[in-house]
Design an enzyme around this catalytic site. Structure first.
Site, PDB file in Angstrom:
ATOM      1  N   LYS A 117     156.412  75.591  20.481  1.00  0.00           N
ATOM      2  CA  LYS A 117     157.281  74.677  21.240  1.00  0.00           C
ATOM      3  C   LYS A 117     156.683  74.287  22.584  1.00  0.00           C
ATOM      4  CE  LYS A 117     161.497  75.594  18.780  1.00  0.00           C
ATOM      5  NZ  LYS A 117     161.051  76.633  17.814  1.00  0.00           N
TER       6      LYS A 117
HETATM    7  C1  LIG Z   1     161.220  76.518  16.457  1.00  0.00           C
HETATM    8  C2  LIG Z   1     160.386  77.377  15.592  1.00  0.00           C
HETATM    9  C3  LIG Z   1     160.212  77.095  14.222  1.00  0.00           C
HETATM   10  C4  LIG Z   1     160.917  75.961  13.525  1.00  0.00           C
HETATM   11  O1  LIG Z   1     160.465  74.702  13.933  1.00  0.00           O
HETATM   12  P1  LIG Z   1     161.305  73.372  13.586  1.00  0.00           P
HETATM   13  O2  LIG Z   1     160.657  72.298  14.354  1.00  0.00           O
HETATM   14  O3  LIG Z   1     162.712  73.656  14.049  1.00  0.00           O
HETATM   15  O4  LIG Z   1     161.251  73.181  12.113  1.00  0.00           O
HETATM   16  C5  LIG Z   1     159.355  77.912  13.487  1.00  0.00           C
HETATM   17  N1  LIG Z   1     158.729  78.959  14.062  1.00  0.00           N
HETATM   18  C6  LIG Z   1     158.885  79.265  15.368  1.00  0.00           C
HETATM   19  C7  LIG Z   1     158.191  80.457  15.921  1.00  0.00           C
HETATM   20  C8  LIG Z   1     159.712  78.485  16.183  1.00  0.00           C
HETATM   21  O5  LIG Z   1     159.870  78.800  17.480  1.00  0.00           O
END
Ligand SMILES: *Cc1c(COP(=O)(O)O)cnc(C)c1O
Length: 476
Positions: A117
């Protein structure tokens, strides 16, 4: 470039107008009116750009196809400020590393909070600061987090002018490491609010505050959740960077497997593919919360209630509905906004499901758009973490393990498969200890963070209390 709503609202907006907005006025999600096409010559040039000038310059190339209301020199400077080796750990920013023959991991988790993120949120922090200064405005970001999103948002917005963050989280429910990542921030513009309740209580508070339109307007309340188009756009860049690293010429295809929750990450892959990136398959990997796997197997999209949403050892994928999924369905249905509105605005609200199994568009998900899917459980996760450690000496996190498990079911000879590494193992240490009987490695800058002084307000699950706190902070 203008942006439209998946539910057919007549407005057409520019990038900076939707940057600070969440949903479109009709409840739909924003998408570009068309996907700019990257031809063979451009892709060849981008290979060179990434190799010789680096990730930030590649990001500028991709972003400038979608953003025409920020002067090029400014956009380039924002990208350069965001994607540095100091912040992301390596000059490649998103290096690939090999597992078995044909299977690669793309490292997206070496930013400040050790989850992918950061890739988008760090850019968002700089874009927000830039645009708010240009308008002479302020923004109060209100969010709910169970871990990764909140810490990525806080680390992206800390110290930024014009922005305050109010982040609610369920008191005592995040891992000690995740709590420390958020609560140890001492920046005056970051406010942690631990709610005596569960994650749903936090989300309900955010909704209640946002539904108070007078309060929302007066205090300029905004969000940074995964439906934000700018976040999605930032993620498109690393699909190009992954492809460039895994191939030598544009005649080659690759596939990606993406550990998925809200369908934001893999939706960025869909956008890259629509732009012409030679992607064979986009494989959606889910955990026990298999809403998306069920759809791609059967054509039935059935959201879950909170009682049917499992708490798993890949918690960032524990979702009951996938908030970005509407974007893909809109494309799948040939961009039919009336049908998208009927499915997401009506059928889902009424029945909690819709069924495309007999719809002639459904087979296109696999045949034209390259989607495939699979599911991974706690036992699969443990086995994959052990196996990857034993055979390759590589420690992977629980979400990435879901990706690797599902990727192995979709390997095609001669087509490199890239699994997106969505977090580092230290964030989910408990499951690593369960799998390997040892603690994961901890990057030096995180030594002892659990012992740092904490800055957090504990409140009951009461939206009025949160509003009063926001109002008080804004008058300081
Ligand atoms: C947010 C997140 C996901 C999922 O990603 P999306 O964009 O919501 O599909 C998967 N793995 C981790 C570690 C995350 O922080």
């Amino acid at each position: 470039m203008r942006y439209l709503s998946t539910r057919g609202h007549a407005d057409r907006k520019r990038f900076c107008e939707i940057l600070l907005e969440g949903l479109a006025p009709d409840g739909g999600l924003y998408l570009p009116e068309h996907y700019p096409q990257v031809d063979d010559a451009t892709l060849t040039r981008w290979r060179q750009v990434y190799r010789e000038q680096g990730y930030a310059e590649l990001a500028f190339e991709v972003l400038s196809l979608y953003i025409d209301d920020i002067p090029a020199a400014d956009l380039r400077a924002l990208c350069a400020k965001t994607y540095t080796a100091e912040v992301f750990g390596t000059p490649e920013i998103v290096p690939l590393r090999a597992l078995e023959d044909g299977l690669w991991l793309e490292a997206l988790s070496n930013g400040p909070t050790l989850a992918f993120k950061d890739m988008a949120m760090q850019l968002l922090g700089n874009l927000f600061e830039y645009e708010l200064a240009r308008r002479g405005e302020e923004l109060n970001i209100l969010g709910a987090t169970s871990g990764d999103t909140g810490s990525a948002a806080e680390h992206a917005m800390r110290g930024k002018k014009g922005v305050r963050v109010f982040m609610t989280s369920p008191h005592g429910r995040m891992s000690p490491f995740q709590q420390a990542q958020m609560f140890s921030l001492q920046d005056a513009n970051i406010h942690n609010i631990a709610i005596e309740g569960v994650f749903d209580d936090c989300q309900d508070i955010v909704k209640a505050v946002s539904n108070d339109l007078a309060f929302k307007r007066r205090y300029k309340i905004g969000t940074v959740n995964s439906i934000n188009w700018a976040r999605l756009l930032a993620q498109v860049v690393y699909y190009f960077a992954g492809y460039i690293q895994a191939t030598a010429s544009n005649g080659q295809k690759v596939s990606f497997t993406v550990p998925s929750g809200n369908f934001g990450n893999v939706c960025a892959g869909h956008v890259a593919r629509m732009m012409g990136l030679p992607i064979h398959q986009l494989v959606v990997a889910t955990n026990e919360n298999d809403v998306l796997d069920e759809f791609f197997r059967t054509g039935v999209y059935r959201v879950r209630g909170s009682a049917d949403t499992f708490e798993t050892s890949s918690p960032s994928m524990d979702i009951s509905k996938a908030s970005n999924f509407e974007r893909f369905i809109f494309d799948l249905l040939g961009r039919d906004a009336a049908r998208t509105q009927a499915l997401f605005g009506e059928a889902l609200a009424r029945e909690g499901r819709f069924d495309l199994s007999r719809d002639p568009h459904f087979p296109l998900a696999a045949n034209r758009y390259g989607f495939a899917s699979g599911k991974s459980t706690h036992a699969d996760r443990l086995r994959t973490i052990r196996d990857t450690w034993a055979r390759f000496g590589q420690m992977i996190d629980t979400h990435t393990a879901d990706g690797v498990k599902v990727a192995r079911e979709h390997l095609v000879h001669g087509v490199p498969m890239i699994v997106l590494e969505t977090a580092l193992p230290i964030k989910f240490a408990q499951t690593i200890v369960e799998a390997l009987g040892r603690e994961p490695d901890r990057p030096a800058r995180f030594q002892g963070i659990e012992a740092l002084p904490k800055r957090v307000q504990i409140m009951s699950a009461d939206a009025e209390q949160v509003k009063a706190y926001i109002a008080a902070q804004c008058s300081i």
